[in-house]
Scaffold this active site. Structure first.
Site, short mmCIF file in Angstrom:
data_model
loop_
_atom_site.label_atom_id
_atom_site.label_comp_id
_atom_site.label_asym_id
_atom_site.label_seq_id
_atom_site.Cartn_x
_atom_site.Cartn_y
_atom_site.Cartn_z
N GLY A 27 -44.04 -24.39 46.27
CA GLY A 27 -44.10 -23.23 45.39
C GLY A 27 -42.90 -22.32 45.55
O GLY A 27 -43.00 -21.10 45.50
N ALA A 28 -41.71 -22.93 45.69
CA ALA A 28 -40.51 -22.18 46.05
C ALA A 28 -39.78 -21.56 44.87
O ALA A 28 -38.77 -20.89 45.05
CB ALA A 28 -39.54 -23.09 46.82
N ASN A 29 -40.28 -21.78 43.66
CA ASN A 29 -39.54 -21.30 42.50
C ASN A 29 -39.86 -19.85 42.11
O ASN A 29 -39.19 -19.28 41.25
CB ASN A 29 -39.79 -22.21 41.28
CG ASN A 29 -41.25 -22.25 40.89
OD1 ASN A 29 -42.04 -22.94 41.52
ND2 ASN A 29 -41.63 -21.52 39.84
N GLY A 31 -41.87 -15.80 43.39
CA GLY A 31 -42.59 -14.97 44.33
C GLY A 31 -42.20 -15.14 45.79
O GLY A 31 -41.03 -15.17 46.16
N LEU A 32 -43.22 -15.24 46.64
CA LEU A 32 -43.01 -15.37 48.08
C LEU A 32 -42.19 -16.61 48.42
O LEU A 32 -41.33 -16.57 49.30
CB LEU A 32 -44.36 -15.44 48.79
CG LEU A 32 -45.21 -14.17 48.79
CD1 LEU A 32 -46.63 -14.50 49.20
CD2 LEU A 32 -44.61 -13.13 49.72
N GLY A 33 -42.48 -17.71 47.74
CA GLY A 33 -41.77 -18.96 48.02
C GLY A 33 -40.30 -18.84 47.71
O GLY A 33 -39.44 -19.34 48.47
N SER A 170 -54.37 -15.29 53.56
CA SER A 170 -54.51 -14.04 52.85
C SER A 170 -55.51 -13.14 53.55
O SER A 170 -56.43 -13.61 54.24
CB SER A 170 -54.99 -14.30 51.42
OG SER A 170 -55.40 -13.10 50.78
N TYR A 203 -61.61 -18.37 46.25
CA TYR A 203 -60.29 -18.03 46.76
C TYR A 203 -60.36 -17.70 48.26
O TYR A 203 -59.57 -18.20 49.06
CB TYR A 203 -59.70 -16.85 46.00
CG TYR A 203 -58.37 -16.38 46.56
CD1 TYR A 203 -57.23 -17.16 46.39
CD2 TYR A 203 -58.28 -15.18 47.25
CE1 TYR A 203 -56.01 -16.74 46.91
CE2 TYR A 203 -57.07 -14.75 47.77
CZ TYR A 203 -55.93 -15.53 47.59
OH TYR A 203 -54.73 -15.12 48.11
#
Length: 338
Positions: A27-29, A31-33, A170, A203
């Site tokens: 998920g690096a594209n 936000g946090l990533g 989280s 979640y």
């Protein structure tokens, strides 16, 4: 994992010389990533962006290179002295597809690349109605837990001894704001029982699963000196909140405050600092730190369910059983030893 080098850094523990180290960030594209990947690359690391969309992944790489080299951003660490480029590369990975996870690991093995740090960053949150992955898993537990668990299992043989694995958890693993306290139901991890799905409970349980997985992997990887960490970033202004369209209190508040979110929520970089520290800080190496829960740049105490020693091995057993049923074979049979 290196020595401090940058004066533009909020914490010396995240400022390291990472040349010669290879990281994988899911998920690096965005936000946090994205923030995590950009900072690691600026410190000299080779980073594989594991992204669901090749197009969005390439856009992230282009932006990352610009922010590191052409028009350097003022936040975060300075570009490591002597670097003339950042080593970022793209691989497609959909954690909502077990076959995509397997294919990703197989391509990595074929490349001959060894990994020092795996950062299980990708996740989804608060899908209003129960949806399933292509494998028939409830979407949140499927992406946030099962996909990351399988990826870690398959990538472990490709990791260097003494490496690290990060699981993004989280604060919601305890009790999401305005919601019931998170519980466990090992007999209904996939929410197949009628009328049991609740977006926030699903979640919270998936984020609790991340902590439990970090604990169990810590025991199982200790012999190789591979350490694990469960990190929570705080409440961050990212795309993770895009699914919050239901009528719950948390979703309503989020929609009302959306125009102000960049002023009242933490930035992705601020949220990523704990992850980066756990990934690179030499002082956190060793079994005494492995399997612990981290937030705000320090070790914190998770929920009682996360601390119950019976829960990590129980979740492991359930997870492996579910994966075997979905894949038609034991995960051990998929392990990619050379």
């Amino acid at each position: 994992m290196g020595s401090a080098h940058s004066t533009n850094c909020k914490a010396k523990s995240v400022c390291q010389d990472l040349r010669g180290k290879h990281f994988v960030v899911t998920g690096a594209n965005t936000g946090l990533g994205y923030a995590t990947t950009r900072e690691l690359a600026k410190m000299g690391a080779a980073v594989t962006l594991a992204c669901r969309s090749a197009e969005r992944g390439q856009q992230a790489i282009d932006k990352m290179k610009a922010e590191a080299l052409e028009k350097p951003v003022k936040e975060g660490v300075d570009l490591l002295e002597g670097l003339t480029d950042v080593d970022v590369r793209l691989e497609v990975l959909d954690l909502g597809s077990l076959q995509s996870v397997i294919a990703f690991a197989q391509r990595f093995k074929a490349s001959g690349t060894k990994v020092d740090v795996l950062i299980n960053n990708a996740g989804i949150m608060a899908i209003p109605e129960r949806r399933e992955t292509v494998d028939g898993l409830e979407m949140q537990i499927g992406v946030n837990h099962f996909g990351g668990h399988l990826l870690t299992r398959l990538m472990e043989p490709l990791m260097n001894d003494g490496g690290r694995v990060i699981f993004l958890s989280s604060l919601g693993h305890r009790q999401p704001p305005g919601q019931a306290k998170v519980t466990l139901d090992f007999d209904n991890v996939n929410y197949e029982k009628p009328d049991t799905y609740n977006s926030w409970m699903a979640y919270g349980r998936s984020k609790l699963a991340n902590i439990l997985d970090a604990k169990e992997f810590a025991k199982r990887l200790e012999a190789r000196g591979i350490s694990t960490y469960a990190c929570h970033p705080g409440i961050v202004n990212t795309e993770l909140m895009r699914n919050m369209t239901d009528s719950s209190l948390m979703s309503r508040v989020t929609r009302l405050t959306a125009p102000l979110s960049r002023f009242i929520l933490a930035t992705p970089l601020t949220g990523a600092l704990t992850t980066i520290r756990c990934a690179v800080d030499p002082s956190l190496a060793g079994p005494e730190f492995s399997g612990k829960y981290w937030g705000n740049m320090k070790e914190e105490t998770p929920s009682e369910l996360a601390l119950d020693p019976a829960n990590p091995p129980r979740l492991w057993e359930v997870t492996e059983s579910v994966l075997e049923a979905k894949l038609g074979k034991n995960v051990d049979d998929l392990l990619l030893y050379s």
